[in-house]
Scaffold this motif. Structure first.
Motif, PDB file in Angstrom:
ATOM      1  N   THR A  75      -3.740   5.318   4.194  1.00 22.69           N
ATOM      2  CA  THR A  75      -3.878   3.858   4.083  1.00 22.69           C
ATOM      3  C   THR A  75      -5.127   3.359   4.798  1.00 22.69           C
ATOM      4  O   THR A  75      -5.193   2.191   5.181  1.00 22.69           O
ATOM      5  N   GLY A  76      -6.119   4.216   4.973  1.00 25.39           N
ATOM      6  CA  GLY A  76      -7.299   3.852   5.759  1.00 25.39           C
ATOM      7  C   GLY A  76      -8.026   2.625   5.225  1.00 25.39           C
ATOM      8  O   GLY A  76      -8.407   1.731   5.995  1.00 25.39           O
ATOM      9  N   THR A  77      -8.200   2.532   3.916  1.00 26.88           N
ATOM     10  CA  THR A  77      -8.918   1.395   3.340  1.00 26.88           C
ATOM     11  C   THR A  77      -8.151   0.098   3.551  1.00 26.88           C
ATOM     12  O   THR A  77      -8.729  -0.925   3.908  1.00 26.88           O
ATOM     13  N   SER A  78      -6.839   0.139   3.331  1.00 28.24           N
ATOM     14  CA  SER A  78      -6.026  -1.066   3.512  1.00 28.24           C
ATOM     15  C   SER A  78      -5.950  -1.468   4.979  1.00 28.24           C
ATOM     16  O   SER A  78      -5.950  -2.663   5.297  1.00 28.24           O
ATOM     17  N   VAL A  79      -5.897  -0.484   5.875  1.00 25.38           N
ATOM     18  CA  VAL A  79      -5.889  -0.792   7.316  1.00 25.38           C
ATOM     19  C   VAL A  79      -7.201  -1.442   7.721  1.00 25.38           C
ATOM     20  O   VAL A  79      -7.220  -2.394   8.520  1.00 25.38           O
TER      21      VAL A  79
ATOM     22  N   THR B 244       0.826  -1.208   0.000  1.00 31.72           N
ATOM     23  CA  THR B 244       0.000   0.000   0.000  1.00 31.72           C
ATOM     24  C   THR B 244       0.858   1.255   0.000  1.00 31.72           C
ATOM     25  O   THR B 244       0.602   2.195  -0.766  1.00 31.72           O
ATOM     26  N   TYR B 245       1.880   1.268   0.874  1.00 33.20           N
ATOM     27  CA  TYR B 245       2.762   2.443   0.930  1.00 33.20           C
ATOM     28  C   TYR B 245       3.543   2.624  -0.364  1.00 33.20           C
ATOM     29  O   TYR B 245       3.837   3.756  -0.756  1.00 33.20           O
ATOM     30  N   MET B 246       3.881   1.520  -1.027  1.00 31.19           N
ATOM     31  CA  MET B 246       4.595   1.637  -2.295  1.00 31.19           C
ATOM     32  C   MET B 246       3.729   2.285  -3.370  1.00 31.19           C
ATOM     33  O   MET B 246       4.249   2.870  -4.325  1.00 31.19           O
TER      34      MET B 246
END
Length: 279
Positions: A195-199, A164-166
């Motif tokens: 990154t709210g959705t991925s978290v 996600t960060y990439m």
């Protein structure tokens, strides 16, 4: 003629697609329907050959027997605490580690990330013995910490959030740095909120993995009052004979929290998978 044949072939493909999807949905739903129907049967009905699908009489008392056989209040509490603490640890440590692997440069970065990938590729069962020895030497068996211990660090979460960060442009961090943010402020004020959705997806993944974990809670906590829902249900299975209606009633009661959790967060769950897969 060609246009009509193309339209008919499209309709046929659409019909076949829906037929296969409906069959797949029925195959997936059938075990849950069978569990509900079995929980309302008598013991002889649940063991009949050939099996009977619908019970002749609805036996609701099976749920009462399941509640009497297991301390469901304690099991719900233990499972809830395990899920909450595992989620907190997964989100906290995986976010920091994922950000470091994606955006920072340091010595041994590739080697350390390779270790994370190796841990993901190995079955979790091989870690049970060393993890149990560590918990036992600390004198923390039959505790909530023992249930949380394997989830303190999530290799899957590190990999998941690294991807996600990439996908976040480096210019975002550079702009934050120019505005006067240090590395830590850039992480938790700028990058982490993106990154709210991925978290949210990681939260659901971690909760599902923790809820379905059976072997570790059975190994580390032998006291029934310190077991989780999955390990507590395992005690309902007899050595020679099993009261399947009561077992199915207990399973239905144990399944309700995760069904409610999925119904509440299904949008975040789907969006998280789609977003991460696209990146």
């Amino acid at each position: 003629m060609k246009q009509r044949s193309m339209e008919s072939s499209k309709r046929l493909n659409t019909v076949l697609t829906y037929v296969f999807l409906i069959l797949g949905a029925l195959i997936m739903v059938f075990p849950f329907v069978w569990m509900i129907l079995t929980s309302l049967k008598t013991v002889p009905e649940s063991m009949e050959v050939p099996p009977t699908i619908f019970p002749k009489e609805l036996i609701v008392s099976n749920f009462g027997e399941a509640i009497k056989s297991l301390p469901f209040a304690k099991l719900y509490w233990n499972t809830g605490l395990m899920i909450v603490f595992r989620v907190i640890c997964a989100v906290l440590f995986s976010s920091m580690a994922g950000y470091a692997f994606a955006k920072l440069e340091f010595k041994g970065k590739n080697i350390l990330f390779g270790i994370v990938l190796v841990q993901m590729s190995l079955p979790s069962q091989i870690f049970i013995i060393p993890q149990y020895q560590m918990v036992a030497k600390m004198g923390l068996a039959n505790t909530i910490f023992a249930l949380v211990f394997p989830g303190l660090v999530s290799a899957f979460g590190v990999f998941f959030l690294r991807q996600t960060y990439m996908g976040i442009p480096n210019e975002v961090a550079e702009a934050a740095y120019l505005d006067g943010c240090n590395q830590w402020q850039t992480f938790y004020k700028v990058m982490f909120p993106l990154t709210g959705t991925s978290v949210a997806a990681l939260t659901i993944f971690t909760a599902v993995f923790a809820y379905s974990d059976l072997m570790w809670p059975l190994v580390v906590n032998s006291d029934l009052n310190m077991m989780t829902l999955s390990s507590g249900l395992a005690t309902l299975r007899g050595q020679f004979t099993t009261n399947f209606p009561v077992l199915m009633a207990g399973s239905l009661l144990a399944m309700l929290p995760m069904v409610i959790l999925y119904l509440i967060f299904q949008k975040q769950f789907i969006e998280g998978i789609a977003t991460t897969g696209g990146k």
